[in-house]
Each structure stands twice: as structure tokens, then as C-alpha cells.
Design a protein around this motif. Structure first.
Motif, mmCIF file in Angstrom:
data_model
loop_
_atom_site.group_PDB
_atom_site.id
_atom_site.type_symbol
_atom_site.label_atom_id
_atom_site.label_comp_id
_atom_site.label_asym_id
_atom_site.label_seq_id
_atom_site.Cartn_x
_atom_site.Cartn_y
_atom_site.Cartn_z
ATOM 1 N N LEU A 197 11.463 -45.314 -0.314
ATOM 2 C CA LEU A 197 11.346 -45.105 -1.761
ATOM 3 C C LEU A 197 10.946 -43.673 -2.088
ATOM 4 N N VAL A 198 9.976 -43.152 -1.353
ATOM 5 C CA VAL A 198 9.514 -41.785 -1.625
ATOM 6 C C VAL A 198 10.602 -40.775 -1.301
ATOM 7 N N ALA A 199 11.301 -40.972 -0.176
ATOM 8 C CA ALA A 199 12.321 -40.008 0.229
ATOM 9 C C ALA A 199 13.534 -40.039 -0.687
ATOM 10 N N TYR A 200 13.904 -41.206 -1.167
ATOM 11 C CA TYR A 200 15.140 -41.327 -1.947
ATOM 12 C C TYR A 200 14.907 -41.273 -3.450
ATOM 13 N N TYR A 201 13.813 -41.913 -3.905
ATOM 14 C CA TYR A 201 13.582 -41.993 -5.348
ATOM 15 C C TYR A 201 12.479 -41.059 -5.834
ATOM 16 N N ARG A 202 11.718 -40.487 -4.921
ATOM 17 C CA ARG A 202 10.697 -39.503 -5.252
ATOM 18 C C ARG A 202 9.738 -40.008 -6.315
ATOM 19 N N GLY A 203 9.758 -39.446 -7.521
ATOM 20 C CA GLY A 203 8.794 -39.847 -8.544
ATOM 21 C C GLY A 203 8.903 -41.307 -8.951
ATOM 22 N N LEU A 204 10.123 -41.842 -8.889
ATOM 23 C CA LEU A 204 10.300 -43.259 -9.237
ATOM 24 C C LEU A 204 9.571 -44.175 -8.248
ATOM 25 N N ALA A 205 9.284 -43.669 -7.055
ATOM 26 C CA ALA A 205 8.560 -44.474 -6.074
ATOM 27 C C ALA A 205 7.174 -44.846 -6.580
ATOM 28 N N PHE A 206 6.597 -43.992 -7.440
ATOM 29 C CA PHE A 206 5.277 -44.302 -8.018
ATOM 30 C C PHE A 206 5.335 -45.601 -8.824
ATOM 31 N N ILE A 207 6.385 -45.764 -9.606
ATOM 32 C CA ILE A 207 6.548 -46.986 -10.401
ATOM 33 C C ILE A 207 6.772 -48.181 -9.486
ATOM 34 N N ALA A 208 7.587 -47.999 -8.437
ATOM 35 C CA ALA A 208 7.871 -49.104 -7.517
ATOM 36 C C ALA A 208 6.617 -49.544 -6.769
ATOM 37 N N LEU A 209 5.809 -48.586 -6.324
ATOM 38 C CA LEU A 209 4.603 -48.934 -5.565
ATOM 39 C C LEU A 209 3.579 -49.633 -6.450
ATOM 40 N N PHE A 214 16.584 -48.990 -10.917
ATOM 41 C CA PHE A 214 16.608 -47.537 -10.770
ATOM 42 C C PHE A 214 18.041 -47.014 -10.662
ATOM 43 N N GLU A 215 18.870 -47.712 -9.932
ATOM 44 C CA GLU A 215 20.254 -47.267 -9.757
ATOM 45 C C GLU A 215 21.035 -47.368 -11.065
ATOM 46 N N ARG A 216 20.742 -48.362 -11.868
ATOM 47 C CA ARG A 216 21.405 -48.467 -13.175
ATOM 48 C C ARG A 216 21.017 -47.278 -14.055
ATOM 49 N N VAL A 217 19.742 -46.914 -14.031
ATOM 50 C CA VAL A 217 19.286 -45.767 -14.824
ATOM 51 C C VAL A 217 19.960 -44.493 -14.330
ATOM 52 N N ARG A 218 20.038 -44.311 -13.029
ATOM 53 C CA ARG A 218 20.662 -43.104 -12.488
ATOM 54 C C ARG A 218 22.157 -43.053 -12.797
ATOM 55 N N MET A 235 8.378 -48.160 -16.897
ATOM 56 C CA MET A 235 9.497 -47.210 -16.857
ATOM 57 C C MET A 235 9.727 -46.599 -18.234
ATOM 58 N N THR A 236 9.617 -47.400 -19.276
ATOM 59 C CA THR A 236 9.783 -46.886 -20.637
ATOM 60 C C THR A 236 8.715 -45.847 -20.961
ATOM 61 N N LEU A 237 7.472 -46.119 -20.599
ATOM 62 C CA LEU A 237 6.389 -45.165 -20.852
ATOM 63 C C LEU A 237 6.557 -43.895 -20.019
ATOM 64 N N MET A 238 6.934 -44.053 -18.771
ATOM 65 C CA MET A 238 7.113 -42.869 -17.924
ATOM 66 C C MET A 238 8.278 -42.011 -18.414
ATOM 67 N N ARG A 270 8.894 -41.220 -21.318
ATOM 68 C CA ARG A 270 8.422 -40.372 -22.418
ATOM 69 C C ARG A 270 7.580 -39.200 -21.940
ATOM 70 N N THR A 271 7.252 -39.169 -20.675
ATOM 71 C CA THR A 271 6.437 -38.073 -20.149
ATOM 72 C C THR A 271 7.320 -36.870 -19.829
ATOM 73 N N LYS A 272 6.713 -35.723 -19.811
ATOM 74 C CA LYS A 272 7.443 -34.480 -19.569
ATOM 75 C C LYS A 272 7.994 -34.424 -18.158
ATOM 76 N N PHE A 273 7.243 -34.955 -17.197
ATOM 77 C CA PHE A 273 7.648 -34.894 -15.797
ATOM 78 C C PHE A 273 8.978 -35.595 -15.562
ATOM 79 N N PHE A 274 9.158 -36.777 -16.141
ATOM 80 C CA PHE A 274 10.378 -37.534 -15.933
ATOM 81 C C PHE A 274 11.477 -37.120 -16.910
ATOM 82 N N SER A 275 11.116 -36.880 -18.173
ATOM 83 C CA SER A 275 12.144 -36.609 -19.188
ATOM 84 C C SER A 275 12.888 -35.310 -18.940
ATOM 85 N N GLN A 276 12.215 -34.338 -18.328
ATOM 86 C CA GLN A 276 12.885 -33.061 -18.053
ATOM 87 C C GLN A 276 13.729 -33.114 -16.784
#
Length: 586
Positions: free
Chosen positions: A406-418, A466-470, A542-545, A547-553
Motif C-alpha cells: 500500500l505504501v509503495a503503490y498508493y503512498r498517501g492513500l495508504a494512510f487512509i487504508a491503514l 482507490f483505483e476508481r478514483v485514480r 476519503m472525502t475529508l482528505m 479537501r486537504t491541500k496535500f491530496f487536492s494538489q
């Protein structure tokens, strides 16, 4: 006037994702609070992890039935023994056949295994026999009296009243002053008792002749001799008394109304069998407030019981008693004051446990086979602990590999998964801890395997979303619209996948027995929790994340970088070529 825009309503709680997060947080706090308040902070372990008692029973052919040991009778016996054990409140007990003539009963540690062993070991046919003579047995044992022993008395009154124990004082005092007195009592009882004749079903059936058989005198002398020599305080004599006798035989038997004291009986031929009892249970008499045992007989059993109680009610003590005999032992010997029929009550000095135990024996006492206890062993949890340790190590390695992926492939999204896996783990642990005292659920090794498999099922749901979002981002959409547009399709896929897993777990649970059911139950439970976590935690988070600058950019470490995903540029409308730009003719 401008045409109204086609609006897209909030999907999946886009407007209020915090509400769903609060709901699941409250649920987690409530479950954890209930777990600590109940005092059950760890899941209840099965016999393979916590240890327990293993009882091996060997089937024996009954006299006159050389072919009674067959798969049908063995399966019937397993069902009856299992109901008897469960009737004691022993959960997660395993009752199964081994070979063609053995039954293995495994009782987990932490239950009343001694009480269960006593009832599981007494697995012979249940019979109602008339009492001919009774006496105290054992060195320096006082003769039991009605006021000191819990000798129950039968009653067929609609109000359920029973004769007080004090009125039976002296009933159990035996005419043991001389052999002549005993012989007269036994002979009289044999003459008054009808001689049963065996039926095709093996159950005793009284004949019409009230006279004793021609061999009554020798039989009486033999019974008197056995009765005089019998010492029920001796475990070997007590175990041998009344064993392997035909229902049509008169027998000597032992019983114990008070712990540490024993009575010995001479009993007439059986006239009612345990198979004639439809139901029996311990209950509180609403009028007296005392514990009683209520019995309900089948139609055929009611006729037999009415016949014997009509005769006994006219006799003098102790010949007005009938003995409830299980595996040759007298478990109760109530006296009869009036004729009883389909419904009867046994009352006396019962407490809750003794009333429920007798009701349990009466309900599940009749077995199609007789059994002997071959061995009783204590199962240690050492091997199970090693296997559990190995399973947990394997689960930990699997979880670590999932996290690395998860960390290697999804990076920041891994935080939500964990975080979602952590929530799922907390819910699973607290629910399993509460299900132990609630429904008797015990965590065994297959159940642990089911929980480990659930890690992959839960992670798969996150990956689908996650794959649907990507995919939406690859099509040129920004993150917030991509999150909401991806949810309906991901939700459908997740529900279908979880439904298939839950259906497989449900079918497996229904068609299997023993430890495999633990695997199926855990798999089904974690599958349901996966749906709850995805809908009430993963999607709102996921909806809240988003809205954050880290994910939205769409930074390189967010896991949603459009460049890394190969996103297409937004589609633009092509401009029409105006007529003025067309080349003019020369």
C-alpha cells in the motif's frame, strides 16, 4: 434566460462526511466500553487454544440387539449427547464420531466440565422403575429421612402443589431389621408389579397378568442377597450395580440424594422408558416459589405412566415410589400420591442446578445405544499455543506485506487504508470479546485463519475504491469530483464482492460442523464489518482528505499525482472556423 444546470447532488455523504465518522466512533466507544464493563476483555478461546477435557465413549450393543451399532444410531446418539451438553450451558463443545463405535466429546476449559462429564458419561437408556425396597448404604451412613433428603414427591394437581418433604418422613426407612422383612417386601412388590414383556422397540410393556413369574422366588432370593452385600459407598460396587440389566429384570441400584450419602434400592421391572418423555425442564413453582421439574409424556408414554402411578399411589412407602434410573443409577425416586398422566411434576428439596440437571437428564436421557467411558483426558493448550503463535506470525507477515504494498503503490492513500484496517480490527476484536459471554462464541484456530483471510478482503475493498478514483483522475477530472464520481461504481463492486464472500461463509457455516464453523463465522462477521467500515469510515475519510491541500494538489507522495497516473488533459471544445478566415478567390 439561461438554462438550469444539471446538478449533481452530494453522493455518498459528500456534504456531511463528519456525521458518518462520528457514528462509527460512537459505535467503537460503546463496544469497547461494554467489553471493559463486562470484564471480558479478551475473546473466549476454544479447546484447541485454551485446553479442556476430552471424553471418549465407546458404543456397546444392547442385550438382544446385536446390530444396534450403525451409522444412523451413532448420529442420533451424537445429536442427543450434544443437546445434553448444550443444555448445561457448555458452549463450543465438540461431539463427533470417531471410527464406527466411538464418540469424542471435547469440552473447553472455563466451563463446568465436571458437571458435563457426569451427564455425558451417563449415556444409557433412561427407565422408570417401581421401588420395592430402599435402605441407606455405606459404613456409618444414617438412614435417609424425608426431612433430611431431597426426595421429591410427584403431584398431578393442576396447581402444581407437592407434598412437603416432612410428610415423607420414614418413607425411606427400610425394613432392614431382618432378612424375612426384606424378603416379604420384595416378594410382595414383585407379585403386585406386572411382568413387562419386551416389545419390538425394546421398550418395556406391562403384561396383563398381575402375578409374578414362576421364577419369582429364586429371583427374590438372589435380589435379597445382592441387596444385602451391596455397599454403594464403594465406587466399584456403585458403578457395577444395575449395569447391563434387561428392562424386564428386577435390579439392585444405587442413588444419592445428599452428597456423601448413598441409598441402595431394589427396583422392579421398567415400565416406562426415557423415550416416552417428550419434554422436561426445571422451573419455579409460581405458587410455592420452589424449584420443581415438570415432565410431559408422549401419548403412549402417558398411558404407561398413568398405569404405573395409579398402582403406586395405592401402595405404602416405599413401594409408592418410582425410581428414575439412568445407566443403572437412581437419579431421583419421587413418591406418588395420586395417579399421573401426560403431565407431571416432581418437587422436593431442589435448587436451580439440581432441578435443571434432572430436567436435562429426562429430556435427553434416552439413547439408541449404551456407551462406556473409555478415557477422560485433559487437553493442554501447549500445541494450540504454538499453532496460534505460528498463525499470528503468518498473519503479521501478511499484514506487513500488505502495508508495504500500500505504501509503495498508493503512498498517501495508504494512510487512509491503514486507518480503515485499524478500525476494522478494533471492531472485530471487541465484538468477538463480547460474543463469548453473549452466545458462547469461542475463538479457535480456524477462526483465527478466518480473521487473517479477512485482512485481504478488507484491503481489496480499499483498492477497488482507490483505483476508481485514480481512473477518474486519469480522465482529466480534479480530485474532489473524482472522489464522488468514483464512489457509486466502487460501491457496487464492493457490495457484490462482499455478498459473494458472505454467502460462501453462510453456506459453509450451515453445512459443516465443529471447528470449520468457527472459520465460517469469523469470515462472515469480518465481511459484514468490511461493508460497515468502507461505508462509514473509508468513504467519509476519503472525502475529508480530498479537501486537504496535500491530496487536492496531487503531490507526488499523495498517490494521486495526475502526471504519474498518465492523466489526459481536460477536453476542450474546438472553435468553429469563421467564414471570414476562408481564403478569398483571386
Amino acid at each position: 434566460m439561461a438554462a438550469p444546470k444539471k446538478g449533481r447532488g452530494p453522493s455518498g455523504g459528500q456534504g456531511r462526511p463528519g456525521r458518518a465518522l462520528v457514528i462509527i466512533l460512537i459505535a467503537m466507544v460503546a463496544l469497547a466500553g461494554g467489553m471493559f464493563l463486562s470484564g471480558h476483555t479478551t475473546p473466549r478461546l476454544g479447546i484447541d487454544l485454551a485446553g479442556g477435557t476430552s471424553i471418549t465413549l465407546k458404543a456397546k450393543n444392547q442385550p438382544g440387539k446385536p446390530n444396534a451399532i450403525n451409522p444412523t444410531n451413532m448420529d442420533t446418539a451424537v445429536g442427543i449427547i450434544e443437546r445434553r451438553v448444550n443444555g448445561l450451558g457448555v458452549s463450543e463443545a465438540e461431539v463427533q464420531t470417531q471410527g464406527s463405535d466411538n464418540i469424542i466429546v471435547n469440552i473447553p476449559k472455563g466451563t463446568n466440565s465436571e458437571q458435563a462429564r457426569e451427564q455425558v458419561g451417563t449415556t444409557a437408556q433412561l427407565y422408570f422403575r417401581p421401588v420395592l425396597t430402599v435402605a441407606a448404604s455405606g459404613p456409618e451412613q444414617p438412614a435417609p429421612s424425608g426431612s433430611a433428603t431431597p426426595t421429591p414427591s410427584g403431584s398431578a394437581k393442576p396447581s402444581g402443589e407437592a407434598s412437603p418433604g416432612g410428610e415423607d418422613k420414614g418413607d425411606k426407612a427400610t425394613p432392614s431389621a431382618s432378612a424375612t422383612t426384606q424378603g416379604r417386601a420384595v416378594t410382595e412388590g414383585l407379585k403386585k408389579a406386572p411382568t413387562p414383556t419386551p416389545t419390538n422397540s425394546g421398550e418395556p410393556k406391562p403384561s396383563d397378568s398381575p402375578e409374578a413369574s414362576p421364577s419369582a422366588d429364586p429371583a427374590t432370593a438372589k435380589l435379597q442377597e445382592e441387596f444385602a452385600k451391596l455397599n454403594c459407598a464403594d465406587p466399584e460396587q456403585r458403578a457395577a450395580a444395575g449395569k447391563d440389566a434387561l428392562p424386564t429384570d428386577s435390579i439392585v441400584a444405587c442413588g444419592s440424594n445428599v452428597p456423601g450419602s448413598y441409598e441402595k434400592y431394589i427396583l422392579g421391572p421398567a415400565e416406562v422408558s426415557g423415550g416416552d418423555v417428550d419434554d422436561a425442564q426445571g422451573a419455579i413453582d409460581q405458587q410455592t416459589g420452589e424449584w420443581i421439574v415438570s415432565m410431559e409424556f408422549s401419548s403412549a408414554g402417558a398411558k404407561k405412566f398413568q398405569t404405573i402411578t395409579s398402582r403406586l399411589s395405592q401402595q405404602q412407602p416405599p413401594m409408592n415410589q418410582f425410581a428414575i434410573v439412568l445407566d443403572g443409577e437412581v437419579v431421583s425416586a419421587p413418591s406418588v400420591r395420586t395417579a399421573l398422566s401426560k403431565n407431571a411434576q416432581i418437587s422436593g428439596s431442589f435448587n436451580q442446578q439440581s432441578a435443571e440437571d434432572l430436567g436435562n437428564i429426562l429430556s435427553y436421557g434416552a439413547l439408541p445405544l449404551t456407551f462406556e467411558e473409555v478415557s477422560v483426558t485433559t487437553v493442554t493448550a501447549a500445541l494450540g499455543s504454538e499453532q496460534l503463535k505460528g498463525g499470528l506470525i503468518a498473519g503479521g507477515i501478511g499484514l506487513a506485506l500488505v502495508v508495504i504494498y500500500l505504501v509503495a503503490y498508493y503512498r498517501g492513500l495508504a494512510f487512509i487504508a491503514l486507518l480503515s484496517l485499524l478500525v476494522s480490527g478494533i471492531l472485530t476484536y471487541t465484538i468477538m470479546s463480547l460474543l463469548g459471554p453473549a452466545i458462547g462464541f469461542a475463538l479457535n484456530l480456524p477462526a483465527v485463519c478466518g480473521a487473517i483471510v479477512a485482512i485481504g478482503i478488507t484491503a481489496d475493498s480499499f483498492i477497488v475504491y482507490f483505483e476508481r478514483v485514480r481512473d477518474e483522475i486519469r480522465e482529466g477530472r480534479t480530485l474532489r469530483p473524482a472522489i464522488e464520481r468514483a464512489w457509486p461504481r466502487a460501491r457496487r463492486t464492493i457490495l457484490v464482492s462482499d455478498f459473494v464472500s458472505f454467502l460462501a461463509a453462510a453456506v459453509l457455516f450451515l453445512v459443516t460442523v465443529g471447528k470449520v464453523q468457527g472459520f465460517a463465522f469469523t469470515l462472515g462477521l469480518t465481511t459484514l464489518l468490511d461493508v460497515v467500515v468502507v461505508f462509514f469510515f473509508t468513504k467519509p475519510l476519503m472525502t475529508l482528505m480530498g479537501r486537504t491541500k496535500f491530496f487536492s494538489q496531487g503531490g507526488s507522495w499523495s498517490g494521486l499525482d495526475p502526471k504519474r497516473l498518465g492523466a489526459q488533459p481536460p477536453l476542450r471544445r474546438s472553435r468553429r472556423v469563421s467564414a471570414s478566415t476562408e481564403p478569398k478567390e483571386a
